[in-house]
Design a protein around this motif. Structure first.
Motif, PDB file in Angstrom:
ATOM      1  N   PHE A 150      -9.990   2.827   3.394  1.00 19.84           N
ATOM      2  CA  PHE A 150      -8.729   2.815   4.161  1.00 19.84           C
ATOM      3  C   PHE A 150      -7.536   2.552   3.241  1.00 19.84           C
ATOM      4  O   PHE A 150      -6.523   3.268   3.287  1.00 19.84           O
ATOM      5  CB  PHE A 150      -8.810   1.761   5.255  1.00 19.84           C
ATOM      6  N   LEU A 151      -7.648   1.540   2.401  1.00 16.73           N
ATOM      7  CA  LEU A 151      -6.529   1.189   1.526  1.00 16.73           C
ATOM      8  C   LEU A 151      -6.221   2.306   0.533  1.00 16.73           C
ATOM      9  O   LEU A 151      -5.052   2.676   0.329  1.00 16.73           O
ATOM     10  CB  LEU A 151      -6.840  -0.104   0.779  1.00 16.73           C
ATOM     11  N   LEU A 152      -7.249   2.863  -0.074  1.00 19.13           N
ATOM     12  CA  LEU A 152      -7.010   3.882  -1.093  1.00 19.13           C
ATOM     13  C   LEU A 152      -6.420   5.154  -0.495  1.00 19.13           C
ATOM     14  O   LEU A 152      -5.487   5.748  -1.069  1.00 19.13           O
ATOM     15  CB  LEU A 152      -8.314   4.195  -1.826  1.00 19.13           C
ATOM     16  N   ALA A 158       0.938   6.921   1.478  1.00 15.50           N
ATOM     17  CA  ALA A 158       2.204   6.235   1.727  1.00 15.50           C
ATOM     18  C   ALA A 158       3.088   6.240   0.483  1.00 15.50           C
ATOM     19  O   ALA A 158       4.318   6.390   0.585  1.00 15.50           O
ATOM     20  CB  ALA A 158       1.928   4.807   2.182  1.00 15.50           C
ATOM     21  N   ARG A 159       2.457   6.076  -0.692  1.00 18.45           N
ATOM     22  CA  ARG A 159       3.233   6.094  -1.928  1.00 18.45           C
ATOM     23  C   ARG A 159       3.869   7.458  -2.155  1.00 18.45           C
ATOM     24  O   ARG A 159       5.056   7.549  -2.525  1.00 18.45           O
ATOM     25  CB  ARG A 159       2.311   5.740  -3.107  1.00 18.45           C
ATOM     26  N   ALA A 160       3.121   8.508  -1.906  1.00 15.14           N
ATOM     27  CA  ALA A 160       3.665   9.861  -2.081  1.00 15.14           C
ATOM     28  C   ALA A 160       4.806  10.125  -1.104  1.00 15.14           C
ATOM     29  O   ALA A 160       5.851  10.680  -1.483  1.00 15.14           O
ATOM     30  CB  ALA A 160       2.553  10.886  -1.891  1.00 15.14           C
ATOM     31  N   VAL A 161       4.634   9.717   0.144  1.00 14.90           N
ATOM     32  CA  VAL A 161       5.683   9.935   1.143  1.00 14.90           C
ATOM     33  C   VAL A 161       6.921   9.123   0.804  1.00 14.90           C
ATOM     34  O   VAL A 161       8.062   9.606   0.901  1.00 14.90           O
ATOM     35  CB  VAL A 161       5.151   9.560   2.556  1.00 14.90           C
ATOM     36  N   ALA A 162       6.720   7.863   0.392  1.00 10.56           N
ATOM     37  CA  ALA A 162       7.869   7.012   0.061  1.00 10.56           C
ATOM     38  C   ALA A 162       8.655   7.570  -1.112  1.00 10.56           C
ATOM     39  O   ALA A 162       9.899   7.568  -1.103  1.00 10.56           O
ATOM     40  CB  ALA A 162       7.380   5.590  -0.239  1.00 10.56           C
ATOM     41  N   LEU A 163       7.947   8.068  -2.130  1.00 10.35           N
ATOM     42  CA  LEU A 163       8.654   8.646  -3.276  1.00 10.35           C
ATOM     43  C   LEU A 163       9.355   9.936  -2.889  1.00 10.35           C
ATOM     44  O   LEU A 163      10.470  10.223  -3.370  1.00 10.35           O
ATOM     45  CB  LEU A 163       7.658   8.903  -4.412  1.00 10.35           C
ATOM     46  N   ALA A 164       8.745  10.737  -2.006  1.00  8.93           N
ATOM     47  CA  ALA A 164       9.350  12.013  -1.607  1.00  8.93           C
ATOM     48  C   ALA A 164      10.574  11.798  -0.719  1.00  8.93           C
ATOM     49  O   ALA A 164      11.556  12.545  -0.815  1.00  8.93           O
ATOM     50  CB  ALA A 164       8.323  12.876  -0.883  1.00  8.93           C
ATOM     51  N   GLU A 165      10.527  10.783   0.117  1.00  7.45           N
ATOM     52  CA  GLU A 165      11.619  10.556   1.078  1.00  7.45           C
ATOM     53  C   GLU A 165      12.565   9.452   0.653  1.00  7.45           C
ATOM     54  O   GLU A 165      13.526   9.149   1.367  1.00  7.45           O
ATOM     55  CB  GLU A 165      11.030  10.231   2.456  1.00  7.45           C
ATOM     56  N   GLY A 166      12.280   8.808  -0.455  1.00  7.62           N
ATOM     57  CA  GLY A 166      13.157   7.749  -0.925  1.00  7.62           C
ATOM     58  C   GLY A 166      13.045   6.470  -0.105  1.00  7.62           C
ATOM     59  O   GLY A 166      14.008   5.705  -0.002  1.00  7.62           O
ATOM     60  N   GLY A 167      11.861   6.227   0.467  1.00  8.72           N
ATOM     61  CA  GLY A 167      11.670   5.056   1.296  1.00  8.72           C
ATOM     62  C   GLY A 167      10.928   3.948   0.580  1.00  8.72           C
ATOM     63  O   GLY A 167      10.620   4.025  -0.613  1.00  8.72           O
ATOM     64  N   ASP A 168      10.629   2.875   1.353  1.00  5.78           N
ATOM     65  CA  ASP A 168       9.920   1.722   0.819  1.00  5.78           C
ATOM     66  C   ASP A 168       8.425   1.888   1.071  1.00  5.78           C
ATOM     67  O   ASP A 168       8.012   2.295   2.165  1.00  5.78           O
ATOM     68  CB  ASP A 168      10.429   0.441   1.496  1.00  5.78           C
ATOM     69  N   LEU A 169       7.583   1.565   0.071  1.00  2.00           N
ATOM     70  CA  LEU A 169       6.145   1.748   0.192  1.00  2.00           C
ATOM     71  C   LEU A 169       5.558   0.917   1.329  1.00  2.00           C
ATOM     72  O   LEU A 169       4.813   1.435   2.174  1.00  2.00           O
ATOM     73  CB  LEU A 169       5.464   1.386  -1.138  1.00  2.00           C
TER      74      LEU A 169
END
Length: 817
Positions: A150-152, A158-169
């Protein structure tokens, strides 16, 4: 249209993940190990066919693939290389399953390689030497593996989405993926069961459970669809509810042209401030409705006070102050799904506690009421009123700012002061879009009303000539009129009995105004009640209870204007019953106005059309005030007689009436040998109700308790209020064996009344019982004994501190024996 390019950080992270995943996948293929290809092929086919299944939950916007379930099963039952290949292959197929548009290459590579990394690490956790060497239970190992998987999977995404959208992990992971943790743990349980089934029943049997699982999934989908349909239905009902509220508010607004557009403007201001201050969706919906309906209580305020072109007197202001409470009481009946009533009740409270109706202060005032009071004041200051011209918007805002911390919440005023210019533009646009009601139209079609227009009787042929000659008759008629009016005035003041006063009036009026029927209608609770009827159609008129404004007499009483030669047939028109009609053809009616307003109407009926003249109307108008005063005095005398034996608050018999009834029942008991049971009831906790909710609510409680006691009584029982919160019930003919059950009925009725009022049992009751003749032979003895037992129970209740056992049952058993 080309997709938006990914930020450099996102590209670097995806590249790093892809490289690591490619290494893991290449190693799995290079070290391929499959002891049972048939078993592997069977589970691979099931996994591929299941890759298109996605599950969700009520209130969850995301979707979850079932791939993790097969991955967990593969970690337990398959080799590492088999599991990695199965996971990446199913993920790759899922990316194209029922997709209208193909995934971009970067996303496709990231999904397949990230799952390979997650499977490899999860395999290491499950087969770690530490867990194996320490004989950790397989279920615990599988749970740890599920959490790792689940975590991995979720953290990488979540990391990919946060970097793509400029959000917080952390925020992205918590909002989009954390909800799926429970499903992973549930999948671990299913994988464990499948593994056990594979060992004990064989893997083909496990595969045969696939259709059953699919049926469960379909049932779950149907359940979710049903929930979605119900949600849409609830939204439609809520929308209809709001439109109904807006229509009601528009109807109220149409009654008061001086505040036209006020409600829409206040709503725009209030809703924008609610969003600015971060109110919850429920609070915003409550404020939306309250902004439209906050002044509905002004329906109970006389129109001359609302439209008065000047300052209100203290008495008028006291009347005006009731409108928040009346508005709240009206809206309580609607049962809104959001807290509208508290906002309406408190919208005239002030931040420093100097407002009304309850004088609450600060954060005790609902936030919706604090917003509404500030924007209501600003719009009122910036609008024309009967008693002053509108202030410029900037000056009105300065007035509101000056009251910050006194009348208004400083936080609300600060937000309003920043945006009031912008909000004013929005409100003006909203007002134009809302439109107006067509209250100024003139309708040309339509005949005269059923009552007819006011019309005097035409003189009969030859009357004009004869009248100029027979002047002696005119003089005699004038003398008779004066004499009759004198006698009526004299007779009306001779008696305080209403029946006698009205009968004398009927006799005197017949001498000066010919008529076939007479009715004197007295106003009670919005209805005109026939207190006196004589002549033709007696049965018809004596059974009517005309709503104010209905019929001929109801119109006269409501509008305070007379009607000459109206149509009597409209009197029973409110019944919509064709069998109820009058054979009389004309009527003259005048309002009876006393010191405290309109008491009712005096109406004379005649069998001929247009039988009454303007002189008849003049005579009635001349004596109507005297008749009204006489009726008012007689009604007060009747009320005084009633109040001597009736409790004004609960309308129950009072102590005086109780003793009269007591003596009567005791006499009957001695004559006929029938028993008489006396109950003395005293409310426990009533003082706390008064202290907590106020005396007005306390009065409501007493009225509700009185109603509950009466409802639990037989038709020949007698319940009275002795005073305060003490009541007495006389139960004639009640057998001793039935007393216990009757007392239980009273307790249940009072408990139910308490729950209806407060949604909890704030009130209890102590009851003392005495019986005739075993406990006494007169009223004083019986009341004293019942009172003693009641206080004994009250003391025992306090000592027990409300233990489940009840002392009154043993006390009652002793009384019955």
């Amino acid at each position: 249209m080309s997709p938006t390019p990914l930020p450099p950080k996102a590209r670097r992270f995806i590249t790093l993940t892809a490289l690591l995943g490619a290494v893991v996948l290449s190693r799995a293929i290079a070290q391929w190990d499959s002891p049972d290809l048939l078993k592997y092929g069977g589970f691979l086919m099931v996994a591929i066919f299941s890759s298109g299944i996605r599950i969700s939950g009520p209130g969850i916007t995301g979707l979850l693939s079932l791939n993790f379930l097969f991955i967990l099963f593969g970690i337990v039952e398959l080799t590492q290389s088999e599991t990695i290949v199965l996971g990446t292959m199913v993920t790759l197929i899922q990316c194209y399953w029922q997709k209208r548009r193909p995934h971009r290459a970067a996303l496709l590579i990231f999904n397949t390689t990230s799952i390979a990394v997650a499977i490899a690490v999860s395999e290491q956790v499950y087969r770690s030497s530490w867990m194996v060497d320490n004989n950790i239970d397989q279920a615990v190992r599988l749970a740890a593996t599920a959490c790792t998987l689940f975590l991995l999977t979720t953290v990488q995404s979540a990391r990919a989405v946060a970097l793509a959208e400029g959000g917080d992990l952390i925020s992205t992971w918590r909002q989009r993926y954390f909800w799926s943790l429970g499903y992973y743990l549930g999948g671990a349980v299913i994988a464990q069961l499948a593994s056990l089934g594979s060992h004990f029943l064989g893997w083909p049997t496990v595969l045969l459970t696939g259709p059953v699982v699919y049926l469960i999934y379909r049932s779950y989908c149907l359940y979710l669809q049903r929930l979605e349909d119900e949600k849409k239905h609830a939204e439609q009902v809520s929308s209809l509810h709001l439109r109904t509220i807006e229509a009601l508010a528009l109807a109220i607004e149409a009654k008061d042209h001086t505040t036209h557009d006020h409600l829409q403007r206040v709503q725009v201001y209030a809703m924008e401030l609610a969003k600015e201050l971060g109110l919850s969706p429920t609070e915003q919906e409550a404020l939306r409705a309250a902004a439209l309906l906050h002044d509905i209580g002004k329906l109970a305020v006389p129109e001359h006070i609302i439209s008065k072109p000047g300052r209100l007197t203290p008495e008028e202001f006291e009347k005006m102050k009731i409108h928040p409470i009346v508005g709240a009481e009206i809206l309580e009946r609607v049962q809104f799904p959001c807290p509208v009533v508290p906002i309406v009740r408190a919208h005239h409270e002030k931040w420093d506690g100097s407002g009304y109706p309850y004088g609450i202060a600060g954060e005790e005032i609902p936030i919706g009421a604090r917003i509404l009071s500030a924007v209501d004041c600003l719009d009122a200051l910036a609008s024309d009123r009967q008693y002053r011209r509108a202030l410029p918007l900037d000056e009105a805002m300065k007035v509101v700012i000056s009251e910050s911390g006194k009348a208004f919440d400083p936080r609300v005023v600060e937000a309003l002061s920043r945006r009031y210019v912008e909000l004013e533009r929005m409100a003006q646009g909203q007002s134009v879009a809302a439109g107006k009601l067509s209250t100024d139209l003139k309708i040309s079609n339509g005949l005269a009303p059923a009552a007819g227009f006011e019309k005097a009787a035409k003189p009969k042929p030859g009357t004009s000539k004869d009248a100029s000659i027979d002047f002696l008759t005119s003089i005699a008629a004038a003398r008779q009129e004066v004499q009759a009016l004198f006698e009526i005035s004299q007779d009306l003041g001779n008696s305080l009995s209403l029946d006698e006063t009205l009968s004398v009036l009927a006799v005197r009026l017949r001498r000066i105004i010919p008529h076939h029927s007479l009715a004197i209608w007295v106003r009670r609770d919005g209805l005109l009640i026939p207190d006196y009827v004589s002549g033709d159609d007696f049965r018809l008129f004596s059974t009517l209870e005309i709503p104010l404004g209905q019929g001929l007499s109801g119109w006269v009483a409501e509008n305070r204007k007379p009607i000459l030669n109206g149509n009597p047939s409209v009197e029973p028109g409110y019944l919509n019953d064709p069998s109820k009609f009058s054979t009389l053809r004309s009527a003259v009616a005048v309002p009876l106005e006393g010191v405290n307003g309109v008491l009712g109407a005096l109406t004379l009926y005649h069998a001929e059309r247009d039988a009454f003249t303007k002189d008849h109307l003049r005579i009635l108008l001349a004596i109507s005030s005297k008749i009204a005063v006489s009726i008012e005095n007689a009604l007060r005398f009747r009320q005084a007689e009633s109040s001597a034996t009736t409790d004004y608050l609960t309308t129950l018999p009072n102590a005086r009436s109780l003793f009269l009834q007591f003596d009567s029942e005791l006499s009957r008991g001695r004559r006929e040998g029938v028993p008489l049971t006396v109950l003395v009831l005293d409310l426990d906790g009533f003082k706390q109700v008064n202290d907590r909710f106020g005396h007005l609510e306390g009065n409501k409680v007493l009225r509700a308790i009185a109603f509950a006691l009466k409802s639990a009584c037989r038709e020949y029982d007698h319940v009275a209020r002795m005073g305060g919160d003490e009541f007495v019930v006389l139960l004639p003919g009640l057998e001793p064996a039935d007393v216990h059950m009757k007392v239980a009925q009273f307790r249940e009725a009072l408990d139910q009344a308490s729950r209806d009022l407060f949604s909890e049992n704030l009130l209890t009751v102590s009851i003392g019982v005495a019986s005739f003749p075993s406990d006494g032979t007169d009223a004083e003895q019986l009341l004293a004994e019942a009172d003693r037992r009641m206080y004994k129970e009250k003391r025992a209740r306090k000592q027990r501190q409300q233990t489940p056992e009840s002392v009154w049952s043993s006390n009652l058993t002793a009384t019955v024996q």
